[in-house]
Design a protein around this motif. Structure first.
Motif, PDB file in Angstrom:
ATOM      1  N   GLY A 240      16.445  24.176  14.385  1.00 40.11           N
ATOM      2  CA  GLY A 240      16.875  23.588  13.111  1.00 40.11           C
ATOM      3  C   GLY A 240      17.749  24.540  12.323  1.00 40.11           C
ATOM      4  O   GLY A 240      18.804  24.160  11.799  1.00 40.11           O
ATOM      5  N   LEU A 241      17.319  25.805  12.246  1.00 34.89           N
ATOM      6  CA  LEU A 241      18.119  26.784  11.509  1.00 34.89           C
ATOM      7  C   LEU A 241      19.457  27.022  12.200  1.00 34.89           C
ATOM      8  O   LEU A 241      20.481  27.208  11.554  1.00 34.89           O
ATOM      9  N   ALA A 244      21.566  23.575  11.626  1.00 38.22           N
ATOM     10  CA  ALA A 244      21.872  23.099  10.269  1.00 38.22           C
ATOM     11  C   ALA A 244      22.060  24.221   9.257  1.00 38.22           C
ATOM     12  O   ALA A 244      22.553  23.980   8.157  1.00 38.22           O
ATOM     13  N   GLY A 245      21.670  25.455   9.604  1.00 36.10           N
ATOM     14  CA  GLY A 245      21.721  26.522   8.607  1.00 36.10           C
ATOM     15  C   GLY A 245      20.674  26.273   7.538  1.00 36.10           C
ATOM     16  O   GLY A 245      20.012  25.227   7.524  1.00 36.10           O
ATOM     17  N   THR A 246      20.540  27.209   6.630  1.00 38.12           N
ATOM     18  CA  THR A 246      19.521  27.027   5.593  1.00 38.12           C
ATOM     19  C   THR A 246      19.854  25.856   4.679  1.00 38.12           C
ATOM     20  O   THR A 246      18.963  25.157   4.187  1.00 38.12           O
ATOM     21  N   GLY A 248      20.770  23.063   5.400  1.00 39.34           N
ATOM     22  CA  GLY A 248      20.371  21.789   5.996  1.00 39.34           C
ATOM     23  C   GLY A 248      19.140  21.171   5.365  1.00 39.34           C
ATOM     24  O   GLY A 248      18.851  19.994   5.569  1.00 39.34           O
ATOM     25  N   ASP A 249      18.396  21.948   4.604  1.00 37.89           N
ATOM     26  CA  ASP A 249      17.173  21.416   3.994  1.00 37.89           C
ATOM     27  C   ASP A 249      17.397  20.724   2.654  1.00 37.89           C
ATOM     28  O   ASP A 249      16.453  20.189   2.080  1.00 37.89           O
ATOM     29  N   PRO A 251      18.848  17.829   1.669  1.00 33.24           N
ATOM     30  CA  PRO A 251      18.436  16.411   1.532  1.00 33.24           C
ATOM     31  C   PRO A 251      16.920  16.231   1.631  1.00 33.24           C
ATOM     32  O   PRO A 251      16.327  15.490   0.838  1.00 33.24           O
ATOM     33  N   GLY A 252      16.293  16.909   2.592  1.00 32.92           N
ATOM     34  CA  GLY A 252      14.848  16.749   2.789  1.00 32.92           C
ATOM     35  C   GLY A 252      14.038  17.311   1.637  1.00 32.92           C
ATOM     36  O   GLY A 252      13.013  16.735   1.241  1.00 32.92           O
ATOM     37  N   TYR A 276      25.076  17.108   0.539  1.00 34.44           N
ATOM     38  CA  TYR A 276      25.067  17.687   1.879  1.00 34.44           C
ATOM     39  C   TYR A 276      26.137  17.033   2.760  1.00 34.44           C
ATOM     40  O   TYR A 276      26.831  17.720   3.516  1.00 34.44           O
ATOM     41  N   TYR A 319      21.122  27.777   1.424  1.00 33.55           N
ATOM     42  CA  TYR A 319      20.292  26.793   0.729  1.00 33.55           C
ATOM     43  C   TYR A 319      20.024  27.194  -0.727  1.00 33.55           C
ATOM     44  O   TYR A 319      20.237  26.408  -1.664  1.00 33.55           O
TER      45      TYR A 319
ATOM     46  N   TYR B  62      13.240  16.694  15.375  1.00 39.34           N
ATOM     47  CA  TYR B  62      13.074  16.946  16.809  1.00 39.34           C
ATOM     48  C   TYR B  62      11.846  16.234  17.360  1.00 39.34           C
ATOM     49  O   TYR B  62      10.820  16.117  16.686  1.00 39.34           O
ATOM     50  N   VAL B  90      14.272  24.218   7.105  1.00 41.49           N
ATOM     51  CA  VAL B  90      15.261  25.266   7.350  1.00 41.49           C
ATOM     52  C   VAL B  90      15.722  25.965   6.071  1.00 41.49           C
ATOM     53  O   VAL B  90      16.487  26.910   6.135  1.00 41.49           O
TER      54      VAL B  90
END
Lengths: 625, 92
Positions: A240-241, A244-246, A248-249, A251-252, A276, A319, B62, B90
């Protein structure tokens, strides 16, 4: 002179007296090394012993330790990690700031595990540390240069682009208390280390070495490193890292209530996905590793192609940085956020604290607390993207209200008065990062009790356990199964946080990137690599005990500076049910009983719940008395 | 055949906390599970997690089998298998 009792270390520390431009090498202590391992642990012992109570953080007597750990080696998963430890000018307590890049592996190759900086140079200076030697170079001509220009100028002067260069920007030179020490586009951002360098007239350190560290059992070490690399490749967090890089979090975390918004008035905004998407389509270029040997490559190469926020290609858009320049300040323009965080890096400012003080300034503007003559026409309305780069520059150069904001949010509120303290979101003087304990209650305890304050490094494992259901292999050492924990519950969180802190302080002690622990490196992997490297027979339990010892020693440092249990609090706003957003009707989201969570924490820690001091029995158990 | 889809952490908000029983053809691959996810949950998932046009997850979501990430959508599934679904955290 190297310490020959130790295998797996460079064996020397470099003591630098900036007063008289003198540097000498001395052997590192074998006893301290076994007891505190290295990194922030060894530095804690050194600072506790050598700094006096009430030392002026911006005075010549403050000491900064640049600390590698035993695993700060480029072939180790996450080995590109250097920790800077000092008394913080922002918080007046324990200051610690970690940076990626090649400086730590290069320092070891140059022959040193630690650099201990003391004194203040009579004129601007930079250091060149190379193959066991330290040279002082006049640096007045570098004053005022932004970070990329300064780093390039030093490499050009030295005629060698392969030097790892740590430097401060104009913000550090101006003793801005939220300034960072930069390693190109990586930052030791938090706690105002840049101002400590600025006060010492130290502009940069260039490091290069050619020595190899002697390994106690080369075959075992090679095998353990290879095995660890193989395991993490299949880990979802690692992947994931990497993908998406940091950032990437965003939206979540917005959706999950872990995205502080409008200076913490809410924990969600609903704009995260669109922001994002814009970044992914317009700003992202590629991922890269910040040190030679990094396989995770979570860093992002980004740009703003054109327009008023046009920004050259650079490493950034993390992030925390982007969150503090979007949700914190209600800015819906991603290009403005990328540009402003780029400016922070160039001026040498902590992106988290800078975004936080700007959010504070905007809320004070909303409540008409600034005088017109202070504002000089600035429109600090929530969401005004145009004012962001202007304020970043004003803070770096201490211009206009930037001179107040440069003091950090706690001090700025004291200077501004008029009840503005209620808008100053910090713990022990350190501005909050972009994770919200209303998304997982364990984080409230971690923020309240973190030794450097409301930071994004040491407490965030609490959120990752509570909400993200990670365990880092700590369940066999007593950590409750996160899958049996409800994130909005407050029971049993206090005791879990103590275990989480012990486990996840280790990367900064052994000298690795914490993201690799998120990516599957466990305590047992660390123990195996250290055993093979050093010849010690060390296991996960001993690592955890060393880490607990370090946390207690850092606590003693803070107690000596006047910290008590009263300081182990989080702002009222951060406990309240969010004022708007997805969770505004969710009563369980609020934090109702931090007091009991803290009592459980103190009991587990063996700390007095009133004074906040570690009990004598705990100090004996930790071999600290 | 039946497989069980267990979601972890935030994804429980959309797929439920208990493992979901999913009926697939006797011979099925991970790709078939995605189609079933689209049929049952596709309309309810937020677009940052799910691309309805491509019928696949977005971002760092995943599938895990035996605690290891499985990315090959041609991976065969067996009756009674538990497939875990996880969104990687992440943020720094």
């Amino acid at each position: 002179m190297t310490n020959n009792e130790l295998t797996g270390f460079a064996g020397q520390q470099l003591r630098v007296n900036l007063d008289i431009w003198e540097a000498f090498a001395e052997p590192i202590s074998a006893e301290m090394t076994r007891k505190y391992l290295g990194g922030a642990g060894y530095a804690a012992k050194l600072l506790y012993d050598e700094l006096e109570k009430d030392t002026d953080p911006l005075g010549a007597d403050n000491i900064m330790v640049l600390a590698t750990g035993p695993l700060s080696l480029s072939q180790v998963p996450g080995g590109g990690s250097l920790t800077l430890c000092f008394k913080s000018p922002l918080t007046d307590i324990w200051g610690e700031s970690r940076v990626g890049g090649d400086s730590a592996p290069e320092l070891k190759r140059a022959g040193f595990d630690y650099v201990i900086l003391k004194g203040a140079s009579p004129e601007p200076v930079y250091l060149v540390i190379q193959n066991g030697e330290c040279e002082f170079k006049k640096a007045a001509h570098l004053l005022g240069m932004p970070v990329s220009e300064k780093s390039a100028a030093i490499r050009k002067e030295l005629g060698d682009k392969s030097f790892a260069v740590l430097c401060i920007g104009p913000a550090g030179e101006n003793r801005v208390k939220i300034s960072s020490v930069m390693s190109d586009d990586r930052a030791a951002g938090r706690c105002g280390g840049g101002a400590v360098w600025g006060a010492k007239n130290l502009l940069a350190i260039a490091i290069k070495g050619a020595k190899n560290i002697v390994v106690a059992d080369p075959d075992r070490f090679k095998k353990s490193v290879k095995n660890t690399h193989a395991i993490i490749k299949k880990n979802p967090m690692f992947l994931g890292l990497k993908s998406a890089g940091t950032i990437g979090d965003i939206p979540g975390n917005d959706d999950g209530g872990d995205w502080p918004t409008k200076n913490w008035q809410s924990n969600s905004w609903g704009k995260g996905p669109a922001l994002y998407d814009h970044y992914e389509a317009n700003n992202f270029i590629k991922g890269f590793g910040c040190y030679k040997g990094c396989t995770m490559a979570c860093a992002r190469w980004v740009k703003v192609k054109d327009g008023k926020y046009s920004t050259p290609e650079h490493g950034g858009a993390e992030y925390e940085s982007i969150s503090c320049f979007t949700a914190y300040v209600m800015n819906e323009n991603m290009d403005a956020a990328v540009h402003s965080t780029y400016l922070c890096n160039e001026y040498g400012l902590d992106t988290i604290s800078t975004g936080a003080v700007i959010a504070f300034a905007m809320e004070c503007f909303e409540h008409a607390l600034w005088k017109d003559e202070d504002l000089q026409g600035l429109n600090l309305q929530w969401g005004n993207s145009e004012v962001l780069p202007v304020l970043v520059k004003q803070i770096a150069y201490r211009e206009g209200i930037g001179n107040v904001l440069a003091e950090g949010v706690r001090n700025a509120a004291k200077l501004l008065g008029q009840g503005s303290e209620r808008f100053a979101i910090h713990v022990k003087g350190l501005e909050g990062p972009a994770h919200d304990p209303r998304s997982g209650k364990a984080l409230a305890v971690a923020y309240a009790t973190g030794n450097r304050g409301m930071c994004h490094i040491h407490p965030v494992e609490a959120m990752a356990w509570d909400r993200g259901k990670l365990d880092w292999g700590l369940m066999e050492y007593g950590l409750p199964d996160p899958n049996n924990v409800e994130r909005w519950d407050e029971n049993r969180k206090g005791s879990a946080v103590a275990m989480l802190q012990n486990g996840l302080a280790l990367p900064d002690i052994v000298g690795t990137c914490k993201f690799y622990m998120y990516g599957g490196v466990t305590i047992d992997h660390l123990a195996e690599m250290i055993s093979a490297l050093t010849g010690w027979d060390i296991d996960g339990q001993e690592l955890l005990k060393s880490s607990e010892r370090v946390i207690n020693l850092q606590r003693l440092f803070n107690i000596r500076e006047g910290v008590t249990a009263i300081d182990d609090q989080i702002p009222e706003r951060v406990k309240a049910v969010p004022g708007f957003g997805k969770y505004s009707k969710e009563e369980a989201c609020g934090i109702s009983n931090l007091k009991d969570m803290l009592l459980e924490f103190y009991q587990t820690r063996g700390w007095d719940p009133v004074s906040g001091k570690p009990l004598q029995s705990k100090l004996k158990e930790m071999d600290l008395i | 055949m039946k497989i069980y889809l267990r979601s972890i952490a935030d994804l429980c908000d959309y797929f439920g906390k208990a493992p979901q029983e999913i009926e697939l053809e006797e011979v099925a691959m991970l790709q078939d599970l995605l189609l079933e996810i689209d049929r049952r949950w596709g309309n309810d998932l937020p677009t940052y997690l799910w691309d309805p046009a491509k019928k696949q997850f977005r971002g760092s979501v995943y599938f895990l089998i035996d605690k290891e990430v499985v990315q090959d959508l041609r991976t065969p599934l067996n009756d009674g298998l538990q497939v875990e679904l996880m969104k990687a955290l992440v943020g720094g």
